[in-house]
Design an enzyme around this catalytic site. Structure first.
Site, PDB file in Angstrom:
ATOM      1  N   HIS A  29       0.809  -1.232   0.000  1.00 15.49           N
ATOM      2  CA  HIS A  29       0.000   0.000   0.000  1.00 15.49           C
ATOM      3  C   HIS A  29       0.839   1.277   0.000  1.00 15.49           C
ATOM      4  O   HIS A  29       0.738   2.129   0.878  1.00 15.49           O
ATOM      5  CB  HIS A  29      -1.109   0.000   1.052  1.00 15.49           C
ATOM      6  CG  HIS A  29      -0.735  -0.164   2.496  1.00 15.49           C
ATOM      7  ND1 HIS A  29       0.256   0.554   3.105  1.00 15.49           N
ATOM      8  CD2 HIS A  29      -1.260  -0.952   3.455  1.00 15.49           C
ATOM      9  CE1 HIS A  29       0.304   0.223   4.379  1.00 15.49           C
ATOM     10  NE2 HIS A  29      -0.586  -0.700   4.610  1.00 15.49           N
ATOM     11  N   HIS A  83      -5.558  -8.091  14.719  1.00 13.58           N
ATOM     12  CA  HIS A  83      -5.641  -6.867  13.899  1.00 13.58           C
ATOM     13  C   HIS A  83      -6.318  -7.234  12.584  1.00 13.58           C
ATOM     14  O   HIS A  83      -6.003  -8.266  11.986  1.00 13.58           O
ATOM     15  CB  HIS A  83      -4.212  -6.364  13.692  1.00 13.58           C
ATOM     16  CG  HIS A  83      -4.028  -5.266  12.710  1.00 13.58           C
ATOM     17  ND1 HIS A  83      -4.914  -4.241  12.545  1.00 13.58           N
ATOM     18  CD2 HIS A  83      -3.005  -5.016  11.841  1.00 13.58           C
ATOM     19  CE1 HIS A  83      -4.448  -3.416  11.614  1.00 13.58           C
ATOM     20  NE2 HIS A  83      -3.297  -3.861  11.169  1.00 13.58           N
ATOM     21  N   GLU A  85      -6.420  -5.685   9.579  1.00 12.68           N
ATOM     22  CA  GLU A  85      -5.905  -5.353   8.243  1.00 12.68           C
ATOM     23  C   GLU A  85      -5.707  -6.658   7.464  1.00 12.68           C
ATOM     24  O   GLU A  85      -5.307  -7.693   8.009  1.00 12.68           O
ATOM     25  CB  GLU A  85      -4.606  -4.542   8.328  1.00 12.68           C
ATOM     26  CG  GLU A  85      -4.282  -3.921   6.983  1.00 12.68           C
ATOM     27  CD  GLU A  85      -3.275  -2.765   7.044  1.00 12.68           C
ATOM     28  OE1 GLU A  85      -2.656  -2.543   8.109  1.00 12.68           O
ATOM     29  OE2 GLU A  85      -3.101  -2.105   5.997  1.00 12.68           O
ATOM     30  N   ASP A  87      -3.752  -8.072   5.424  1.00 12.30           N
ATOM     31  CA  ASP A  87      -2.550  -8.917   5.327  1.00 12.30           C
ATOM     32  C   ASP A  87      -2.568  -9.978   6.431  1.00 12.30           C
ATOM     33  O   ASP A  87      -1.824 -10.956   6.367  1.00 12.30           O
ATOM     34  CB  ASP A  87      -1.262  -8.091   5.359  1.00 12.30           C
ATOM     35  CG  ASP A  87      -1.205  -7.059   6.465  1.00 12.30           C
ATOM     36  OD1 ASP A  87      -2.271  -6.550   6.865  1.00 12.30           O
ATOM     37  OD2 ASP A  87      -0.094  -6.735   6.919  1.00 12.30           O
ATOM     38  N   HIS A 148      -1.498   0.043  14.806  1.00 14.67           N
ATOM     39  CA  HIS A 148      -1.716   1.304  14.137  1.00 14.67           C
ATOM     40  C   HIS A 148      -3.148   1.455  13.627  1.00 14.67           C
ATOM     41  O   HIS A 148      -3.437   2.419  12.891  1.00 14.67           O
ATOM     42  CB  HIS A 148      -0.726   1.457  12.973  1.00 14.67           C
ATOM     43  CG  HIS A 148      -0.978   0.490  11.837  1.00 14.67           C
ATOM     44  ND1 HIS A 148      -1.266   0.933  10.579  1.00 14.67           N
ATOM     45  CD2 HIS A 148      -1.052  -0.852  11.772  1.00 14.67           C
ATOM     46  CE1 HIS A 148      -1.448  -0.094   9.773  1.00 14.67           C
ATOM     47  NE2 HIS A 148      -1.321  -1.189  10.477  1.00 14.67           N
ATOM     48  N   ASP A 167       1.672  -5.907  14.419  1.00 11.88           N
ATOM     49  CA  ASP A 167       2.525  -5.111  13.520  1.00 11.88           C
ATOM     50  C   ASP A 167       3.717  -4.491  14.266  1.00 11.88           C
ATOM     51  O   ASP A 167       4.745  -4.180  13.657  1.00 11.88           O
ATOM     52  CB  ASP A 167       1.706  -3.979  12.873  1.00 11.88           C
ATOM     53  CG  ASP A 167       0.910  -4.453  11.664  1.00 11.88           C
ATOM     54  OD1 ASP A 167       1.275  -5.466  11.050  1.00 11.88           O
ATOM     55  OD2 ASP A 167      -0.083  -3.782  11.328  1.00 11.88           O
ATOM     56  N   TYR A 195      10.013   0.445   8.365  1.00  8.36           N
ATOM     57  CA  TYR A 195       8.666   0.066   8.819  1.00  8.36           C
ATOM     58  C   TYR A 195       8.121   1.109   9.799  1.00  8.36           C
ATOM     59  O   TYR A 195       6.977   1.560   9.705  1.00  8.36           O
ATOM     60  CB  TYR A 195       8.723  -1.314   9.474  1.00  8.36           C
ATOM     61  CG  TYR A 195       7.377  -1.932   9.688  1.00  8.36           C
ATOM     62  CD1 TYR A 195       6.796  -2.741   8.714  1.00  8.36           C
ATOM     63  CD2 TYR A 195       6.661  -1.702  10.852  1.00  8.36           C
ATOM     64  CE1 TYR A 195       5.547  -3.294   8.904  1.00  8.36           C
ATOM     65  CE2 TYR A 195       5.416  -2.249  11.051  1.00  8.36           C
ATOM     66  CZ  TYR A 195       4.864  -3.053  10.076  1.00  8.36           C
ATOM     67  OH  TYR A 195       3.619  -3.591  10.263  1.00  8.36           O
ATOM     68  N   HIS A 228       5.249  -9.412  11.104  1.00  2.35           N
ATOM     69  CA  HIS A 228       6.046  -9.295   9.873  1.00  2.35           C
ATOM     70  C   HIS A 228       7.524  -9.416  10.248  1.00  2.35           C
ATOM     71  O   HIS A 228       7.958  -8.839  11.245  1.00  2.35           O
ATOM     72  CB  HIS A 228       5.860  -7.925   9.207  1.00  2.35           C
ATOM     73  CG  HIS A 228       4.468  -7.643   8.734  1.00  2.35           C
ATOM     74  ND1 HIS A 228       3.904  -8.270   7.645  1.00  2.35           N
ATOM     75  CD2 HIS A 228       3.529  -6.778   9.197  1.00  2.35           C
ATOM     76  CE1 HIS A 228       2.680  -7.797   7.467  1.00  2.35           C
ATOM     77  NE2 HIS A 228       2.423  -6.907   8.399  1.00  2.35           N
TER      78      HIS A 228
HETATM   79 FE1  FEO Z   1      -1.546  -3.296   9.781  1.00  5.07          FE
HETATM   80 FE2  FEO Z   1       0.452  -5.930   8.923  1.00  5.07          FE
HETATM   81  O1  FEO Z   1      -1.126  -4.914   8.952  1.00  5.07           O
END
Ligand code: FEO
Length: 400
Positions: A29, A83, A85, A87, A148, A167, A195, A228
């Site tokens: 993104h 979370h 999101e 991913d 976040h 994250d 990051y 991640h």
């Molecule tokens: Fe905020 Fe790795 O997604």
């Protein structure tokens, strides 16, 4: 060996990494992920077998194969989604359909977000202070709102002193090595900084608060499992780095970033950089393009000065300068001094527009915007150099 050749990686006696490695991704993104990424999911082999997070939708087969290398996936009792999101949840609905877990958990905001994203019903809320019993193991939950997303939370596996940090403390780095201590420390710092600068920077105040809360609770972390990048099991440099970056202390590093059409603004950038360097600043000169907005942000993370240049085209700043400034404004870098510059032919609106953007970002502007008609003369370049000197002086004063 699983059917697909994917195997889980053992993190501790009872915790396995069952995530996916995305070697190919180069744009996350709007963030240039030159080293790919991983979507980490973890399997806790407690009395209640628990899957923590899932992976991006196209990687579900990889996660399922890794789970199957440890246990029959149908034996997963709980899923915890830290979370929403995508991913981390893109494959969640299909995983729930296939595994039919007894319960699925998320934060109260996560419950709402999962409903909005996937029309998922029946997800049970977990809030700060809740303990989720897995039988012989306990998962302590802590919401980390706006780190976040509003739904974000982390969890702590009490018996193993293991923090699933979502994250937080992550990085976009694909690797065959699963642990940070197996990787080059310079690469780790560079990718963790990128990051932080591109995802977490606007929430630095909350990060300081979270680090303080962790310290206040006396939360001993033996293993740090982000969603991640690599897992940390010793030498938790990344926690110290976060403490440093969250402060955004003024420094003597300057970023000179610019767009150019016929190299006039480029000449101005180089002269300003000379003035900065001659006055004691460490300078990074980053033309956009080819520099990517996310790399400029990474350099801004520990910078104290920012000079932005653009020519005027059709009464506007150059589109790549606009892209950069729009992106940077959202990430709210702090403690910067700087100014704008650029060449123009007849109307010359770019400096005014860029100046407004810098003001919106809270950059303390030094001197006046520097505009040059068409091509800079030697005298113009002296003025650019002087602007660099002025900005370096202001940086010195701010850095103390
Ligand atoms: Fe905020 Fe790795 O997604």
């Amino acid at each position: 060996m699983s059917d697909h050749g994917f195997e889980a990686v053992r993190i501790t006696d009872d915790v396995w990494w069952v995530g996916a490695t995305d070697w190919e991704i180069r744009d996350f993104h709007g963030y240039a992920t030159s080293r790919g990424t991983t979507y980490n999911a973890y399997l806790v082999m407690a009395d209640k077998v628990t899957l923590l997070d899932t992976v991006k939708a196209p990687f579900r087969h990889e996660m399922m194969a890794r789970i199957a290398s440890v246990i029959d996936p149908k034996k997963v009792d709980y899923i915890v989604s830290h979370h929403t999101e995508m991913d981390h949840t893109g494959s969640l609905p299909e995983t729930i359909r296939e595994l039919e877990p007894e319960k699925v958990f998320a934060s109260p905001m996560g419950v709402k977000a999962l409903k909005a994203h996937f029309e998922l019903e029946g997800v049970e809320p977990l809030k700060t202070g809740d303990d989720l019993s897995l039988g012989n193991r306990t998962l302590k939950l802590m919401e980390t709102k706006m780190l976040h997303w509003p739904d974000s939370m982390v969890s702590y596996l009490v018996e193993e002193k293991l923090l699933f940090s979502q994250d937080g403390f992550g990085m976009h780095l694909a690797s065959s090595e699963r642990f940070a201590d197996e990787l080059d420390p310079a690469v780790l710092r560079s990718e963790a900084a990128k990051y932080y600068a591109n995802i977490l920077l606007p929430y630095s105040g909350l990060i300081t608060g979270l680090l303080g809360t962790m310290q206040g609770l006396g939360l001993q972390v033996d293993v740090l499992c982000p969603d991640h990048g690599p897992v940390w099991r010793k030498g938790f440099d990344v926690i110290d780095w976060y403490g440093e970056w969250a402060q955004q202390k003024p420094t003597m590093k300057a970023v000179v970033t610019y767009a150019t059409m016929w190299r006039s603004t480029e000449k101005m950038a180089h002269a300003a950089a000379e003035g900065l360097a001659a006055s004691g600043a460490s300078v990074k000169v980053l033309p956009v393009p080819p520099s990517h907005r996310s790399d400029v942000m990474t350099e801004l993370l520990d910078a104290g000065g920012l000079l932005v240049g653009s020519p005027t085209i059709n009464n506007n700043m150059f589109p790549t300068a606009a892209d950069l400034l729009c992106y940077a404004r959202g990430l709210k870098p702090k403690n910067l001094v700087g100014q704008v510059f650029g060449s123009y032919g007849w109307s010359g609106e770019a400096c005014k527009q860029m100046g407004a953007e810098l003001d919106g970002m809270g950059v303390e502007r030094v001197g006046e915007p520097l505009r040059v008609n068409y091509v800079p003369t030697d005298a113009d370049l002296v003025k650019c150099r002087e602007l660099g000197t002025q900005v370096a002086q202001a940086m010195k004063e701010k850095a103390g």
